[in-house]
Design a protein around this motif. Structure first.
Motif, PDB file in Angstrom:
ATOM      1  N   ALA A   8       4.776 -67.837  47.806  1.00 32.25           N
ATOM      2  CA  ALA A   8       5.327 -68.168  46.487  1.00 32.25           C
ATOM      3  C   ALA A   8       6.841 -68.356  46.557  1.00 32.25           C
ATOM      4  CB  ALA A   8       4.968 -67.067  45.490  1.00 32.25           C
ATOM      5  N   ARG A   9       7.519 -67.470  47.290  1.00 37.02           N
ATOM      6  CA  ARG A   9       8.976 -67.564  47.388  1.00 37.02           C
ATOM      7  C   ARG A   9       9.394 -68.857  48.081  1.00 37.02           C
ATOM      8  NH1 ARG A   9      11.990 -64.176  51.836  1.00 37.02           N
ATOM      9  NH2 ARG A   9      11.087 -65.945  52.985  1.00 37.02           N
ATOM     10  N   ASP A  10       8.770 -69.149  49.226  1.00 35.26           N
ATOM     11  CA  ASP A  10       9.170 -70.331  49.987  1.00 35.26           C
ATOM     12  C   ASP A  10       8.777 -71.619  49.276  1.00 35.26           C
ATOM     13  OD1 ASP A  10      10.180 -68.643  51.877  1.00 35.26           O
ATOM     14  OD2 ASP A  10       8.472 -68.821  53.255  1.00 35.26           O
ATOM     15  N   SER A  11       7.636 -71.605  48.603  1.00 39.93           N
ATOM     16  CA  SER A  11       7.232 -72.805  47.857  1.00 39.93           C
ATOM     17  C   SER A  11       8.208 -73.096  46.725  1.00 39.93           C
ATOM     18  CB  SER A  11       5.815 -72.620  47.302  1.00 39.93           C
ATOM     19  OG  SER A  11       4.866 -72.526  48.341  1.00 39.93           O
ATOM     20  N   SER A  12       8.611 -72.058  45.997  1.00 39.77           N
ATOM     21  CA  SER A  12       9.570 -72.267  44.902  1.00 39.77           C
ATOM     22  C   SER A  12      10.902 -72.760  45.436  1.00 39.77           C
ATOM     23  CB  SER A  12       9.743 -70.981  44.103  1.00 39.77           C
ATOM     24  OG  SER A  12      10.318 -69.952  44.902  1.00 39.77           O
ATOM     25  N   THR A  13      11.299 -72.283  46.607  1.00 39.95           N
ATOM     26  CA  THR A  13      12.549 -72.754  47.218  1.00 39.95           C
ATOM     27  C   THR A  13      12.456 -74.235  47.563  1.00 39.95           C
ATOM     28  OG1 THR A  13      13.023 -70.567  48.130  1.00 39.95           O
ATOM     29  CG2 THR A  13      14.143 -72.440  49.150  1.00 39.95           C
ATOM     30  N   MET A  14      11.338 -74.636  48.138  1.00 37.11           N
ATOM     31  CA  MET A  14      11.178 -76.037  48.525  1.00 37.11           C
ATOM     32  C   MET A  14      11.030 -76.941  47.301  1.00 37.11           C
ATOM     33  SD  MET A  14      11.551 -76.336  51.692  1.00 37.11           S
ATOM     34  CE  MET A  14      11.723 -75.228  53.101  1.00 37.11           C
ATOM     35  N   ILE A  15      10.440 -76.430  46.240  1.00 35.89           N
ATOM     36  CA  ILE A  15      10.355 -77.225  45.007  1.00 35.89           C
ATOM     37  C   ILE A  15      11.740 -77.439  44.433  1.00 35.89           C
ATOM     38  CG2 ILE A  15       9.510 -77.222  42.628  1.00 35.89           C
ATOM     39  CD1 ILE A  15       7.037 -75.667  43.699  1.00 35.89           C
ATOM     40  N   ARG A  16      12.566 -76.376  44.413  1.00 44.07           N
ATOM     41  CA  ARG A  16      13.938 -76.521  43.932  1.00 44.07           C
ATOM     42  C   ARG A  16      14.717 -77.502  44.803  1.00 44.07           C
ATOM     43  NH1 ARG A  16      13.715 -70.887  43.499  1.00 44.07           N
ATOM     44  NH2 ARG A  16      15.077 -70.662  45.304  1.00 44.07           N
ATOM     45  N   ARG A  17      14.491 -77.424  46.107  1.00 48.11           N
ATOM     46  CA  ARG A  17      15.156 -78.382  47.015  1.00 48.11           C
ATOM     47  C   ARG A  17      14.807 -79.815  46.654  1.00 48.11           C
ATOM     48  NH1 ARG A  17      12.959 -80.855  51.811  1.00 48.11           N
ATOM     49  NH2 ARG A  17      14.653 -81.770  53.059  1.00 48.11           N
ATOM     50  N   GLN A  18      13.526 -80.062  46.399  1.00 43.11           N
ATOM     51  CA  GLN A  18      13.101 -81.416  46.085  1.00 43.11           C
ATOM     52  C   GLN A  18      13.653 -81.884  44.735  1.00 43.11           C
ATOM     53  OE1 GLN A  18      11.703 -83.176  48.291  1.00 43.11           O
ATOM     54  NE2 GLN A  18      11.315 -85.021  47.083  1.00 43.11           N
ATOM     55  N   LEU A  19      13.647 -81.001  43.744  1.00 42.86           N
ATOM     56  CA  LEU A  19      14.170 -81.376  42.430  1.00 42.86           C
ATOM     57  C   LEU A  19      15.680 -81.646  42.499  1.00 42.86           C
ATOM     58  CD1 LEU A  19      12.191 -78.912  40.129  1.00 42.86           C
ATOM     59  CD2 LEU A  19      11.762 -81.350  40.503  1.00 42.86           C
ATOM     60  N   LYS A  20      16.403 -80.860  43.288  1.00 45.30           N
ATOM     61  CA  LYS A  20      17.835 -81.103  43.450  1.00 45.30           C
ATOM     62  C   LYS A  20      18.086 -82.438  44.158  1.00 45.30           C
ATOM     63  CE  LYS A  20      19.486 -76.334  43.396  1.00 45.30           C
ATOM     64  NZ  LYS A  20      20.149 -75.241  44.167  1.00 45.30           N
ATOM     65  N   ARG A  21      17.208 -82.775  45.086  1.00 46.72           N
ATOM     66  CA  ARG A  21      17.338 -84.075  45.753  1.00 46.72           C
ATOM     67  C   ARG A  21      17.137 -85.208  44.763  1.00 46.72           C
ATOM     68  NH1 ARG A  21      13.476 -85.708  50.776  1.00 46.72           N
ATOM     69  NH2 ARG A  21      14.959 -84.484  52.011  1.00 46.72           N
ATOM     70  N   LEU A  22      16.189 -85.062  43.867  1.00 47.68           N
ATOM     71  CA  LEU A  22      15.957 -86.090  42.850  1.00 47.68           C
ATOM     72  C   LEU A  22      17.164 -86.230  41.925  1.00 47.68           C
ATOM     73  CD1 LEU A  22      12.245 -85.316  41.904  1.00 47.68           C
ATOM     74  CD2 LEU A  22      13.089 -87.105  43.432  1.00 47.68           C
ATOM     75  N   LEU A  23      17.793 -85.101  41.588  1.00 44.88           N
ATOM     76  CA  LEU A  23      18.990 -85.154  40.744  1.00 44.88           C
ATOM     77  C   LEU A  23      20.178 -85.755  41.494  1.00 44.88           C
ATOM     78  CD1 LEU A  23      18.749 -81.658  38.992  1.00 44.88           C
ATOM     79  CD2 LEU A  23      18.287 -83.905  37.978  1.00 44.88           C
ATOM     80  N   ARG A  24      20.230 -85.528  42.799  1.00 45.25           N
ATOM     81  CA  ARG A  24      21.347 -86.030  43.588  1.00 45.25           C
ATOM     82  C   ARG A  24      21.250 -87.545  43.786  1.00 45.25           C
ATOM     83  NH1 ARG A  24      21.439 -82.644  48.491  1.00 45.25           N
ATOM     84  NH2 ARG A  24      22.133 -81.089  46.964  1.00 45.25           N
ATOM     85  N   TYR A  25      20.043 -88.058  43.785  1.00 47.48           N
ATOM     86  CA  TYR A  25      19.841 -89.504  43.967  1.00 47.48           C
ATOM     87  C   TYR A  25      19.074 -90.050  42.757  1.00 47.48           C
ATOM     88  CZ  TYR A  25      21.027 -88.204  48.744  1.00 47.48           C
ATOM     89  OH  TYR A  25      21.650 -87.692  49.856  1.00 47.48           O
ATOM     90  N   PRO A  26      19.716 -90.127  41.605  1.00 45.57           N
ATOM     91  CA  PRO A  26      19.011 -90.532  40.380  1.00 45.57           C
ATOM     92  C   PRO A  26      18.582 -91.997  40.377  1.00 45.57           C
ATOM     93  CG  PRO A  26      21.362 -90.352  39.976  1.00 45.57           C
ATOM     94  CD  PRO A  26      21.131 -89.814  41.356  1.00 45.57           C
ATOM     95  N   SER A  27      19.204 -92.805  41.242  1.00 47.96           N
ATOM     96  CA  SER A  27      18.866 -94.232  41.238  1.00 47.96           C
ATOM     97  C   SER A  27      17.400 -94.463  41.554  1.00 47.96           C
ATOM     98  CB  SER A  27      19.741 -94.986  42.246  1.00 47.96           C
ATOM     99  OG  SER A  27      19.551 -94.468  43.553  1.00 47.96           O
TER     100      SER A  27
END
Length: 257
Positions: A8-27
């Motif tokens: 659960a901990r590692d999955s939530s970390t990787m989900i946050r990583r992916q969401l931050k990537r989407l915010l970093r590249y909004p195009s």
């Protein structure tokens, strides 16, 4: 820490990583949202009068007919972005770095899948909002809306796992961008834009038995009250099969990489 807590901990970390990537590249997100909206505008306002007349109505009739096809095309278009992100991770060394850390291995794939599903559901919500503003007129009850949302979510999960598997098999992010392209054609080669009974015999046979058609027919039935028949069971079976097989393919490829 127990295995479940670690997962659960590692999955939530990787989900946050992916969401931050989407915010970093909004195009990329903007493109994935804008493309189906533009297609909807083109098909309704450019072709809708003529194609709607073939359905026994006009532009208002056609927008009701075409929205399910555009929704599925939006999911297929977003699969390209997911495949590219996965291929980027696989080819740029970050996976090797993760393997040196005490991380629950499936968490990497979980992050990609959940992040992509969230992105696509938000994009489809925008698309439905635009369609409603253009005159899309569903008569579904709250239960039917929930059933349509559940089917779309199941379809998104299935196509996302397929795009993850395709991204891991690609040699480069550039080749990964081409792998999901056939998915974009399936709404055209089904009942997405015109009824299958208007097609030549061979094409009609393919259109009626490919996986996108029963999903689109089920969505029309739920949202617009058209007959569903056995399309709901067929659509659910297709989504479940694609999700299960793609998950196993992705997991096997990841473990071998």
């Amino acid at each position: 820490m127990s295995t479940l807590a670690l997962a659960a901990r590692d999955s939530s970390t990787m989900i946050r990583r992916q969401l931050k990537r989407l915010l970093r590249y909004p195009s990329m997100t903007i493109q994935l949202v804008a493309t189906p909206v533009i297609l909807l505008l083109v098909f309704v306002y450019v072709f809708g009068g003529t194609l709607g007349a073939g359905l026994g109505g006009g532009r208002d009739t056609y927008i009701d007919y075409v929205v399910p096809g555009i929704l599925l095309m939006a999911v297929a278009t977003a699969a390209t972005g997911t495949a590219v992100m996965v291929a980027t991770d696989m080819t740029e060394g970050i996976i090797a770095r993760f393997r040196t850390m005490r991380i629950w291995r499936p968490a990497v794939l979980t992050g990609h899948v959940v992040g992509a599903v969230i992105q696509q559901l938000l994009g489809m919500a925008v698309l439905i909002g635009v369609a409603l503003a253009m005159g899309f007129g569903p008569n579904a009850t709250a239960i039917e809306w929930l059933a349509a949302a559940a089917l779309l979510t199941l379809f998104v999960v299935a196509i996302t796992w397929l795009s993850v598997a395709l991204g891991m098999k690609a040699q480069t992010p550039e080749s990964a961008s081409n792998a999901p392209m056939p998915l974009i054609l399936l709404p055209f080669l089904g009942s997405g834009f015109v009824p299958t009974d208007s097609m030549p015999t061979a094409l009609r046979w393919f259109a009626e038995y490919q996986p996108f058609t029963p999903i689109m027919e089920t969505l029309r039935g739920l949202l617009l009250g058209t007959p569903i028949g056995n399309s709901a069971a067929t659509a659910t079976a297709w989504c479940a099969a694609i999700a299960a097989l793609s998950y196993l393919w992705a997991k096997n490829t990841f473990n071998k990489a």
